[in-house]
Scaffold this motif. Structure first.
Motif, PDB file in Angstrom:
ATOM      1  N   GLY A  43       0.807  -1.223   0.000  1.00 24.98           N
ATOM      2  CA  GLY A  43       0.000   0.000   0.000  1.00 24.98           C
ATOM      3  C   GLY A  43       0.830   1.257   0.000  1.00 24.98           C
ATOM      4  N   ALA A  44       1.964   1.228  -0.717  1.00 27.92           N
ATOM      5  CA  ALA A  44       2.933   2.316  -0.631  1.00 27.92           C
ATOM      6  C   ALA A  44       2.861   3.304  -1.783  1.00 27.92           C
ATOM      7  CB  ALA A  44       4.348   1.722  -0.553  1.00 27.92           C
ATOM      8  N   GLY A  45       1.742   3.373  -2.490  1.00 21.27           N
ATOM      9  CA  GLY A  45       1.643   4.257  -3.642  1.00 21.27           C
ATOM     10  C   GLY A  45       1.887   5.718  -3.315  1.00 21.27           C
ATOM     11  N   GLU A  46       1.232   6.237  -2.289  1.00 20.30           N
ATOM     12  CA  GLU A  46       1.391   7.650  -1.940  1.00 20.30           C
ATOM     13  C   GLU A  46       2.815   7.955  -1.516  1.00 20.30           C
ATOM     14  OE1 GLU A  46      -1.482   8.850   0.911  1.00 20.30           O
ATOM     15  OE2 GLU A  46      -3.217   8.431  -0.379  1.00 20.30           O
ATOM     16  N   GLU A  47       3.425   7.032  -0.796  1.00 15.89           N
ATOM     17  CA  GLU A  47       4.787   7.247  -0.326  1.00 15.89           C
ATOM     18  C   GLU A  47       5.781   7.241  -1.488  1.00 15.89           C
ATOM     19  OE1 GLU A  47       2.260   6.211   2.965  1.00 15.89           O
ATOM     20  OE2 GLU A  47       2.578   5.190   1.049  1.00 15.89           O
ATOM     21  N   ILE A  48       5.562   6.349  -2.467  1.00 12.02           N
ATOM     22  CA  ILE A  48       6.425   6.329  -3.659  1.00 12.02           C
ATOM     23  C   ILE A  48       6.370   7.688  -4.358  1.00 12.02           C
ATOM     24  CG2 ILE A  48       6.656   5.381  -5.991  1.00 12.02           C
ATOM     25  CD1 ILE A  48       7.667   3.354  -4.110  1.00 12.02           C
ATOM     26  N   ALA A  49       5.151   8.182  -4.585  1.00 13.87           N
ATOM     27  CA  ALA A  49       4.981   9.453  -5.293  1.00 13.87           C
ATOM     28  C   ALA A  49       5.600  10.613  -4.512  1.00 13.87           C
ATOM     29  CB  ALA A  49       3.501   9.709  -5.556  1.00 13.87           C
ATOM     30  N   GLU A  50       5.391  10.628  -3.194  1.00 13.35           N
ATOM     31  CA  GLU A  50       5.924  11.725  -2.381  1.00 13.35           C
ATOM     32  C   GLU A  50       7.441  11.720  -2.374  1.00 13.35           C
ATOM     33  OE1 GLU A  50       5.714  13.453   2.222  1.00 13.35           O
ATOM     34  OE2 GLU A  50       4.332  11.846   1.594  1.00 13.35           O
ATOM     35  N   LEU A  51       8.031  10.537  -2.256  1.00 11.44           N
ATOM     36  CA  LEU A  51       9.488  10.463  -2.242  1.00 11.44           C
ATOM     37  C   LEU A  51      10.059  10.853  -3.607  1.00 11.44           C
ATOM     38  CD1 LEU A  51      12.038   9.767  -0.659  1.00 11.44           C
ATOM     39  CD2 LEU A  51      11.770   7.386  -1.417  1.00 11.44           C
TER      40      LEU A  51
ATOM     41  N   LEU B 266      22.868  -2.049  -0.434  1.00 12.26           N
ATOM     42  CA  LEU B 266      22.177  -1.953   0.849  1.00 12.26           C
ATOM     43  C   LEU B 266      20.794  -2.567   0.685  1.00 12.26           C
ATOM     44  CD1 LEU B 266      22.047  -0.867   3.782  1.00 12.26           C
ATOM     45  CD2 LEU B 266      21.202   1.290   2.835  1.00 12.26           C
ATOM     46  N   PHE B 267      20.408  -3.455   1.581  1.00 15.08           N
ATOM     47  CA  PHE B 267      19.109  -4.136   1.484  1.00 15.08           C
ATOM     48  C   PHE B 267      18.346  -3.955   2.780  1.00 15.08           C
ATOM     49  CE2 PHE B 267      16.297  -7.869   1.761  1.00 15.08           C
ATOM     50  CZ  PHE B 267      15.662  -7.799   0.523  1.00 15.08           C
ATOM     51  N   LEU B 268      17.125  -3.418   2.672  1.00 14.68           N
ATOM     52  CA  LEU B 268      16.260  -3.212   3.832  1.00 14.68           C
ATOM     53  C   LEU B 268      15.142  -4.239   3.778  1.00 14.68           C
ATOM     54  CD1 LEU B 268      16.048   0.692   3.747  1.00 14.68           C
ATOM     55  CD2 LEU B 268      17.610  -0.738   5.083  1.00 14.68           C
ATOM     56  N   HIS B 269      15.163  -5.157   4.700  1.00 15.72           N
ATOM     57  CA  HIS B 269      14.195  -6.261   4.715  1.00 15.72           C
ATOM     58  C   HIS B 269      12.994  -5.867   5.568  1.00 15.72           C
ATOM     59  CE1 HIS B 269      13.028 -10.496   6.237  1.00 15.72           C
ATOM     60  NE2 HIS B 269      12.421 -10.247   5.097  1.00 15.72           N
ATOM     61  N   GLY B 270      11.824  -5.800   4.943  1.00 11.87           N
ATOM     62  CA  GLY B 270      10.633  -5.472   5.714  1.00 11.87           C
ATOM     63  C   GLY B 270       9.568  -4.814   4.859  1.00 11.87           C
ATOM     64  N   ASP B 271       8.627  -4.199   5.532  1.00 14.74           N
ATOM     65  CA  ASP B 271       7.469  -3.602   4.878  1.00 14.74           C
ATOM     66  C   ASP B 271       7.868  -2.325   4.139  1.00 14.74           C
ATOM     67  OD1 ASP B 271       4.506  -3.196   4.510  1.00 14.74           O
ATOM     68  OD2 ASP B 271       4.962  -1.418   5.703  1.00 14.74           O
ATOM     69  N   ALA B 272       7.523  -2.270   2.852  1.00 16.00           N
ATOM     70  CA  ALA B 272       7.927  -1.135   2.017  1.00 16.00           C
ATOM     71  C   ALA B 272       7.331   0.173   2.511  1.00 16.00           C
ATOM     72  CB  ALA B 272       7.508  -1.389   0.567  1.00 16.00           C
ATOM     73  N   ARG B 273       6.054   0.161   2.816  1.00 15.76           N
ATOM     74  CA  ARG B 273       5.413   1.400   3.244  1.00 15.76           C
ATOM     75  C   ARG B 273       6.022   1.907   4.548  1.00 15.76           C
ATOM     76  NH1 ARG B 273      -1.096   2.346   4.274  1.00 15.76           N
ATOM     77  NH2 ARG B 273      -1.002   4.630   4.370  1.00 15.76           N
ATOM     78  N   GLY B 274       6.329   0.987   5.466  1.00 13.58           N
ATOM     79  CA  GLY B 274       6.931   1.385   6.737  1.00 13.58           C
ATOM     80  C   GLY B 274       8.285   2.048   6.531  1.00 13.58           C
ATOM     81  N   TYR B 275       9.129   1.449   5.687  1.00 18.09           N
ATOM     82  CA  TYR B 275      10.444   2.034   5.436  1.00 18.09           C
ATOM     83  C   TYR B 275      10.326   3.381   4.726  1.00 18.09           C
ATOM     84  CZ  TYR B 275      13.607  -1.699   6.923  1.00 18.09           C
ATOM     85  OH  TYR B 275      14.346  -2.583   7.677  1.00 18.09           O
ATOM     86  N   LEU B 276       9.446   3.458   3.717  1.00 21.06           N
ATOM     87  CA  LEU B 276       9.316   4.712   2.972  1.00 21.06           C
ATOM     88  C   LEU B 276       8.769   5.835   3.860  1.00 21.06           C
ATOM     89  CD1 LEU B 276       7.924   3.326  -0.399  1.00 21.06           C
ATOM     90  CD2 LEU B 276      10.217   4.231   0.033  1.00 21.06           C
ATOM     91  N   THR B 277       7.839   5.500   4.744  1.00 22.36           N
ATOM     92  CA  THR B 277       7.313   6.500   5.677  1.00 22.36           C
ATOM     93  C   THR B 277       8.420   7.023   6.582  1.00 22.36           C
ATOM     94  OG1 THR B 277       5.121   5.472   5.659  1.00 22.36           O
ATOM     95  CG2 THR B 277       5.634   6.906   7.518  1.00 22.36           C
ATOM     96  N   ALA B 278       9.257   6.105   7.055  1.00 26.39           N
ATOM     97  CA  ALA B 278      10.373   6.516   7.913  1.00 26.39           C
ATOM     98  C   ALA B 278      11.374   7.370   7.143  1.00 26.39           C
ATOM     99  CB  ALA B 278      11.060   5.281   8.484  1.00 26.39           C
ATOM    100  N   ILE B 279      11.657   7.002   5.899  1.00 20.37           N
ATOM    101  CA  ILE B 279      12.587   7.785   5.088  1.00 20.37           C
ATOM    102  C   ILE B 279      12.043   9.204   4.877  1.00 20.37           C
ATOM    103  CG2 ILE B 279      13.493   8.033   2.739  1.00 20.37           C
ATOM    104  CD1 ILE B 279      13.836   4.956   2.714  1.00 20.37           C
ATOM    105  N   LEU B 280      10.763   9.296   4.550  1.00 18.97           N
ATOM    106  CA  LEU B 280      10.166  10.611   4.301  1.00 18.97           C
ATOM    107  C   LEU B 280      10.186  11.496   5.547  1.00 18.97           C
ATOM    108  CD1 LEU B 280       7.174   9.482   2.086  1.00 18.97           C
ATOM    109  CD2 LEU B 280       8.954  11.093   1.389  1.00 18.97           C
ATOM    110  N   SER B 281       9.988  10.897   6.713  1.00 13.22           N
ATOM    111  CA  SER B 281       9.941  11.695   7.945  1.00 13.22           C
ATOM    112  C   SER B 281      11.318  12.181   8.376  1.00 13.22           C
ATOM    113  CB  SER B 281       9.313  10.873   9.074  1.00 13.22           C
ATOM    114  OG  SER B 281      10.154   9.790   9.449  1.00 13.22           O
ATOM    115  N   ARG B 282      12.370  11.493   7.909  1.00 13.45           N
ATOM    116  CA  ARG B 282      13.719  11.840   8.367  1.00 13.45           C
ATOM    117  C   ARG B 282      14.583  12.477   7.285  1.00 13.45           C
ATOM    118  NH1 ARG B 282      15.445   6.320  11.669  1.00 13.45           N
ATOM    119  NH2 ARG B 282      13.353   5.789  12.426  1.00 13.45           N
TER     120      ARG B 282
END
Length: 555
Positions: A228-236, A322-338
């Protein structure tokens, strides 16, 4: 999360079949697709008693699984298919392979012979040599429910397995004698999501790499859709001024009319050349399939950050720095916030993105000939949220999967494994999953006839699917490949029925197109009616594309 059940009520016997159905309902299932048989009758009876699941009678087991597959892709939930044992389960195998290839959470429930005769070779009706082994080989997992009081545990485990990344189809076989046996009530245990601990150190490293990138690019796929990471992809993408390439499965993560969306063009030379001059790739839930990377000849930047819930994606087709194992939306949300202090991207990079994006579209448009009018008329008349289902056919493969724009996730359905003939049943599952949406199917005459019996299902369920059938008298993609490589045709020129008479025999409105100029008005009228309809495009009359399509590079 557990879900409590009271079990038997009143004097009625609460059976294994009741428990299975109750578990499906508890997991949010609203429709089941299947073929009724003597070895699954108790399950159908339990669905009827429960009343919460729509029973859709498919005409074949392969079609039933395709329907369940598309239902899950469009709804974002579980798809359910029910077959008989033996031949019925075997008929489902190819479609289960498609669901596995697409990573679709499908629960396939099949019967089994009486427990006393499994594996004896005595010839019990519908017997199979090793049904469980077969089902394990074509899906993510397979379970045998052998004892009544295991019902809750087995259905819970099957659903959790199907929904845990990497998602996929899970089969449950239930011997006919077990289906009717009494069982205990109690809880189901459904995991709301399979959470993987976030790699905070890896996240910080990713942020540092993103901050210094001057020519970043994002490649997003089906894993990002599942998350469910569509919005996060577009924002990033907008924050980094990073163009977005999508896989076939990732279409719609960013609206394809967005100036940063390159889209599903990764195997085009212009995009491959562009990638070689980018300094960072962020891939999100991408399989990097052979047909989308010119058999992995497409080169990617040396700095490659991957995000994927499937650990086996690490270095699978392209190496990761670099490989981040886990939920895409969770990682992208964290990237956007930081993410802060991102340098401005140079104007020449912005212009290059626009040049690549526009260039591949212009080049492909020039190959369409009369089909450019047809494609533009489709997109003009269809609502933005229309679900577009594409079978394997020349128009779908050449331009439907690239130029026919998709604006949101879960509105594009295709055969991930490349198998022909799955489009019609997939359109049925898509329409039932999204009853208010306009569903259009693009299909060739060859693919349509593979599962033509499901036209009866579409008519019986009164589904307002709009079928656009491109009739070129056989297997057009393969014909073009043979023509290009062997200079002759073998087994690709096929006899077809009168599609108008066939369709009208089911009460489906039909029109025939012999000129591209006829198409826009007829198509717009059919879309506005919202009724079952078929438009046959006679390609021998309309004409060929300006440049023949002979399959994607690397195939």
């Amino acid at each position: 999360m557990s879900k409590e059940s009271a079990g038997a009520t009143g004097s009625a016997t609460y059976t294994v079949s009741d428990a299975i159905v109750e578990g499906l309902v508890g997991a949010g299932v609203t429709a089941a697709y299947g073929v009724v048989s003597i070895h699954n009758l108790p399950i159908y009876e339990a669905m009827e008693r429960n009343g919460a699941i729509r029973i859709v009678p498919a005409r074949g087991e392969s079609g039933a699984v395709n329907m369940a597959d598309a239902h899950a892709r469009v709804s974002g939930g579980l798809g359910v298919a029910i077959t008989s044992t033996g031949t019925g389960a075997g008929n489902a195998a190819g479609s289960l392979m498609e669901a596995w290839s697409a990573g679709t959470p499908v629960i396939h429930i099949t019967g089994q012979v009486h427990s006393a005769f499994i594996g004896t070779g005595q010839g019990y009706i519908h017997d199979c040599k090793d049904q469980l082994g077969m089902l394990e080989s074509v899906g993510k997992a397979a379970f045998r429910l052998g004892r009544p009081n295991e019902a809750r545990a087995v259905i819970s485990a099957a659903i959790n397995t199907a929904l845990t990344p990497p998602r996929g189809p899970v089969s449950i076989e239930i011997p006919i004698d077990v289906q009717t046996q009494a069982c205990q009530g109690g809880p189901f245990f459904f995991e709301s999501a399979h959470q993987i601990s976030r790699d905070e150190h890896g996240l910080e490293d990713a942020l540092e790499l993103l901050k210094v990138a001057r020519r970043p690019v994002i490649w997003a796929g089906g894993g990002a859709v599942s998350s469910g990471a569509g919005e996060e992809i577009a924002e990033l993408a907008e924050k980094l001024c990073a163009p977005v390439i999508t896989s076939q499965a990732g279409r719609g993560l960013m609206p394809e009319n967005h100036p940063l969306c390159i889209g599903n063009f990764a195997n085009f030379p212009e995009v491959s050349e562009f990638l070689q001059h980018c300094d960072l790739l962020l891939s999100v839930g991408v399989r990097f399939r052979s047909n989308e990377t010119s058999a992995w000849r497409t080169r990617v930047p040396n700095i490659h950050i991957g995000i994927d819930a499937d650990l086996r994606a690490l270095n699978r087709n392209y190496g990761h720095s670099l490989f981040l194992h886990g939920d895409a939306r969770g990682y992208l949300t964290a990237i956007l916030s930081r993410l802060s202090g991102v340098p401005s991207v140079a104007d020449d990079y912005r212009r290059e993105i626009a040049r690549v994006r526009d260039g591949v579209r212009t080049r492909l448009r020039k190959q369409l000939g009369p089909y450019e009018t047809i494609m533009d008329a489709m997109r003009y008349a269809l609502p933005r949220d229309a679900v577009i289902v594409r079978d394997v056919t020349v128009p779908s493969s050449a331009w439907g999967s690239r130029l026919l724009e998709i604006y949101q996730t879960r509105s594009s359905v295709h055969a991930a494994g490349g198998g022909i003939g799955q489009g019609l049943p997939m359109a049925i599952g898509a329409q039932i999953a999204a009853p208010d949406a306009t569903v259009m199917l693009m299909v060739g005459d060859g693919g349509f006839l593979v599962n033509v019996g499901e036209l009866a299902t579409m008519a019986q369920e009164n589904l307002p699917i709009l079928i656009v059938l491109f009739d070129d008298g056989g297997y057009g993609v393969l014909r073009n490949i043979q023509e290009n490589k062997y200079k002759r045709h073998i087994a690709v020129d096929l006899k077809s029925p009168d599609f108008v008479k066939l369709s009208e025999s089911f009460g489906i409105e039909t029109a025939v197109i012999t000129s591209h100029a006829q198409f826009p008005a007829i198509f717009e009228q059919m879309v506005s009616k919202r009724e079952p309809a078929l438009i046959v495009i006679d390609m021998s009359e309309v004409g060929q594309m300006a440049e023949a399509f002979a399959g994607p590079p690397g195939v």
